[in-house]
Design an enzyme around this catalytic site. Structure first.
Site, PDB file in Angstrom:
ATOM      1  N   PHE A  12      11.503  -1.598 -11.695  1.00 47.08           N
ATOM      2  CA  PHE A  12      10.158  -1.589 -12.275  1.00 47.08           C
ATOM      3  C   PHE A  12       9.520  -0.239 -11.968  1.00 47.08           C
ATOM      4  O   PHE A  12       9.319   0.107 -10.805  1.00 47.08           O
ATOM      5  CB  PHE A  12       9.278  -2.710 -11.708  1.00 47.08           C
ATOM      6  N   ASP A  23      10.881   6.397  -6.542  1.00 45.26           N
ATOM      7  CA  ASP A  23       9.608   5.770  -6.893  1.00 45.26           C
ATOM      8  C   ASP A  23       9.159   4.909  -5.716  1.00 45.26           C
ATOM      9  O   ASP A  23       9.694   3.834  -5.479  1.00 45.26           O
ATOM     10  CB  ASP A  23       9.803   4.938  -8.162  1.00 45.26           C
ATOM     11  N   LYS A  71      -0.823   2.591  -5.517  1.00 50.24           N
ATOM     12  CA  LYS A  71      -1.137   1.349  -4.779  1.00 50.24           C
ATOM     13  C   LYS A  71      -1.799   1.605  -3.417  1.00 50.24           C
ATOM     14  O   LYS A  71      -2.932   2.045  -3.369  1.00 50.24           O
ATOM     15  CB  LYS A  71       0.138   0.499  -4.626  1.00 50.24           C
ATOM     16  N   THR A 118      -7.097  15.123 -18.117  1.00 48.03           N
ATOM     17  CA  THR A 118      -8.514  15.390 -17.833  1.00 48.03           C
ATOM     18  C   THR A 118      -8.831  15.253 -16.347  1.00 48.03           C
ATOM     19  O   THR A 118      -9.334  16.181 -15.725  1.00 48.03           O
ATOM     20  CB  THR A 118      -9.430  14.442 -18.635  1.00 48.03           C
TER      21      THR A 118
END
Lengths: 490, 490
Positions: free
Chosen positions: A210, A319, A350, A371
């Site tokens: 994931f 990751d 997280k 941005t």
């Protein structure tokens, strides 16, 4: 089997718990040691209670568990709008680092000097605030993974991985070109989504992985069909992730064989996709596959994978969105591999409160931009969270609580062999399998009604994701309640 | 040509400015009317000044303009670490709604009742805070686009568009299936990125568009090569965006022809991509192409495009990330089209402080999910920003300042015909073209050294993106300085 747990009382005495000869039931769990925690769960209604059920929301309501009273929540306890107080071992999908309303964070946010950071969100990539370099040094750069001195903040986990993928593609193409200057054809073809400007490169990922749900990330996510269904994707290679047997140390020979099989497949896929004209620019992997079912692999597996990436000229992206931030007992799960050069890119979010990724110098960041590029108000909070982690020795606490938790799970697994299996974990980042999906879901709901919040992962696992202030006595509160729930299911 | 501007003094007298017979130079701009604003720019060094230049950052530093002192910034003025105070007409890439350190926001963030929202970021999709429905009603739902009563918050603009695309794909596939239940083949094929589970659907976008830089968004972004270069993409159709002549009202016949040509191309592409086996599930468009050069189109164009989408069964997604939030004189730029049913999806971010998208009921949100799903602390600020907009009548102010700005640009364009052209705008969302890229960039830097922050867009445009507290007297301060800069370039 007789269930036993050992822990130390507040005065340091070794206590056998429960007393010998008793089943695993505790009348009163040890008191909380920190003032911002409650002494235990307190349930007034089934969950969701009547107030929660009467509330409505014009957003997506399908997934809502219940409405929360965050003002009243403290430490390890989440309070809902019906006044139920639950021991939270899921922590907002593993994203609350040091519990609810930690006094240090309340104090930080009450400081008038920080007001400006809250009301003036800058475009960080062009107009950073004066204190941003210091805040980065205090926070993210104080915990840089080995071999990495650069970090790029982002707003969330998916954006972190999307931009990490882009950084790997850009790096790979510059390597192919031998320089950083695109051709006229590169520039014109990319404007209409065509090669060579938009090259047919790929990212190799693993079954069960994931990495997020935006379209680039989703092409590397393979944990649940419902995440991917109906969304166009890329034809990228997907390798098997080792399916290990637990406890790992008891099956080292079998597990090594399984890992060798997966590594071989990785190399085959890299060659195959190169031949297909879709070279693998990067490999992305979680140190522990979390959403996919808390699947572990050995340090040797990751070392070999890192070498395969290097051998074939692929970038290696670890990751740590779910594993990073201390829950495994180290700030980064990949530290358990003991490598000086564990990765080219490490992404996070997280528990780190801000998203982002670290990268080695070679992966130039010059064309990574948006941005906001993160949010300095989150870095501010992270810097204080890290102070608390150090001051309160929370990584040591996590290691201690994690041991108690895993030992408790081993014992329960021995006590309920038909229902529980594959207890596993690192620090408090633990999981256990339930006999089937329906029983798992029923256990989750029953535990919640008894005051313990847990989450599922994979097909039939329960994952434990407490915050870093989850102490040994919280483990025992949990084990008592979990045991009650299991006994009712037996 | 003689330059003249008319405005009303603070006592309501009509004032001719500059006095007849003078060139466009003002000795003293009218004073600021609001206490949290400065009276004008104040420059101490060239920008970036020595302090900015001595600061370093381990992030991507290539794009950094200078370091800012946000504590000292007020209203329309951004202060840098060298003590330079600049009139900010770029506002952090158009993302500051009511200026720096607005007293109402400082008060809001000082309120101890809001502390919990700042330190406990929830997983909104499963455990929303008690006050979240009310905050949504006060903020985003109080400004829902016509025909839409549902909103989904997200962390940033790219995530908003990524998830809007996913919602359109899911909607399209459910329509194709005739029901919401996927087949076994759908479920198994999607896990390995293959059709039919991951279908070969497309999103139609426009040349010059900008919808973000994550991989799904990037496949619909076509403003600058450097955004897209080296990143794999999707073979999706790209239609021409009308290249109109300005002022729009003087070229209505030519512009209508150009728009008809583009609409015809849109229909051709939809048919062609259906034949290629990559049906168009949705059309995405900005009401004014911003990054791509402030390209406008008429309400009739958008009405026809909406009808084409309906006719071909495509969803219609209006991306208001840059145009939304009041700068065009209405909360949404699409309100200028005067339609009851302007879109199926409207996405937003930037000035709205939180990302997200509104959607019609048919576009079910059940499978749109991630950990944070936005950030309630941003909704809190947005609710107060909307109070300020209403209390201070800022949309009327924007309309008034916008007229003064556009008239001033028309006048300057007449005064410097070799250098300026195509002045255009709606509200203060204005732009003007400069003769060439090099001159444009030189003007931007010179204006900055004289205390005005501006941004470029497209190949050779300057875009004006003041906050909503940019008043008529700020327009005149700007026009004076801009005139000076242009005179030096003449």
């Amino acid at each position: 089997m007789q269930y036993k747990l050992f822990f130390r009382s507040r005065r340091g005495q070794k206590v056998v718990f429960p007393p010998p000869g008793c089943r695993y039931v505790s009348k009163a769990a040890p008191q909380a040691q920190v003032e911002f925690d409650f002494s235990g769960p307190s349930m007034k209604t089934a969950v969701p209670g009547p107030r929660s059920q009467n509330m409505s929301l014009s957003q997506n309501v399908g997934a809502i568990n219940f409405f929360c009273n965050y003002e009243e929540s403290r430490g390890n306890y989440l309070v809902d709008v019906d006044g139920n107080r639950m021991l939270d071992i899921y922590t907002q999908i593993s994203s609350i680092p040091i519990g609810y309303n930690h006094p240090a964070l309340l104090k930080l946010m009450s400081n008038p000097n920080n007001l400006s950071t809250l009301v003036n969100r800058p475009a960080l990539g062009i107009l950073p605030p004066e204190n941003f370099p210091d805040k980065l040094t205090e926070s993210l750069l104080s915990m840089s993974p080995s071999g990495m001195t650069r970090v790029q903040t982002m707003a969330c986990g998916s954006c972190s991985n999307e931009n990490a993928f882009k950084a790997m593609f850009i790096w790979y193409r510059n390597k192919e070109r031998g320089h950083n200057t695109p051709s006229e054809e590169d520039l014109s073809s990319c404007m209409v989504n065509q090669a060579p400007g938009c090259p047919d490169l790929s990212i190799l990922s693993f079954m069960g992985a994931f990495h997020g749900r935006t379209m680039g990330c989703l092409a590397t996510t393979h944990s649940k069909a419902i995440h991917k269904l109906d969304v166009p994707s890329f034809d990228w290679p997907i390798a098997p992730f080792p399916r290990l047997q637990y406890p790992l140390e008891e099956f080292s020979r079998e597990n090594a064989q399984e890992e060798a099989r997966c590594l071989e497949e990785v190399e085959d896929l890299i060659v195959k996709w190169r031949q297909k004209g879709k070279p693998v620019a990067g490999i992305v992997i979680e140190p522990i596959q979390a959403e996919g079912g808390d699947n572990h692999a050995s340090p040797d597996f990751f070392k070999s994978l890192r070498n395969i990436a290097r051998k074939h000229g692929c970038a290696f992206h670890v990751d740590e969105v779910q594993t990073g931030g201390g829950a495994t007992g180290k700030m980064w799960a990949h530290e358990h591999w003991g490598m000086d050069d564990p990765a080219d890119i490490v992404s996070f979010s997280k528990k780190l409160l801000t998203g982002g990724y670290y990268h080695r110098d070679e992966l130039q960041p010059y064309r990574i931009f948006n941005t906001w590029m993160g949010d300095p108000s989150k870095n501010l909070i992270l810097a204080e969270v890290l102070n608390v982690i150090r001051r309160e020795n929370l990584l040591e606490e996590v290691t201690r609580s994690g041991k108690a938790l895993l030992n408790g799970l081993y014992d329960l697994q021995a006590q309920y062999p038909g229902m529980l299996s594959r207890a596993r974990g690192q620090g408090t980042f633990c999981a256990i399998d339930i006999c089937d999906d329906a029983t798992r879901n029923s256990i989750l709901l029953k535990a919640r009604d008894k005051g313990v919040l847990l989450g599922g992962c994979g097909d039939r696992s329960i994952r434990f994701r407490p915050s870093l202030v989850f102490k040994e006595y919280h483990v025992h509160i949990f084990l008592n309640i979990f045991n009650e729930v299991l006994a009712q299911h037996k």
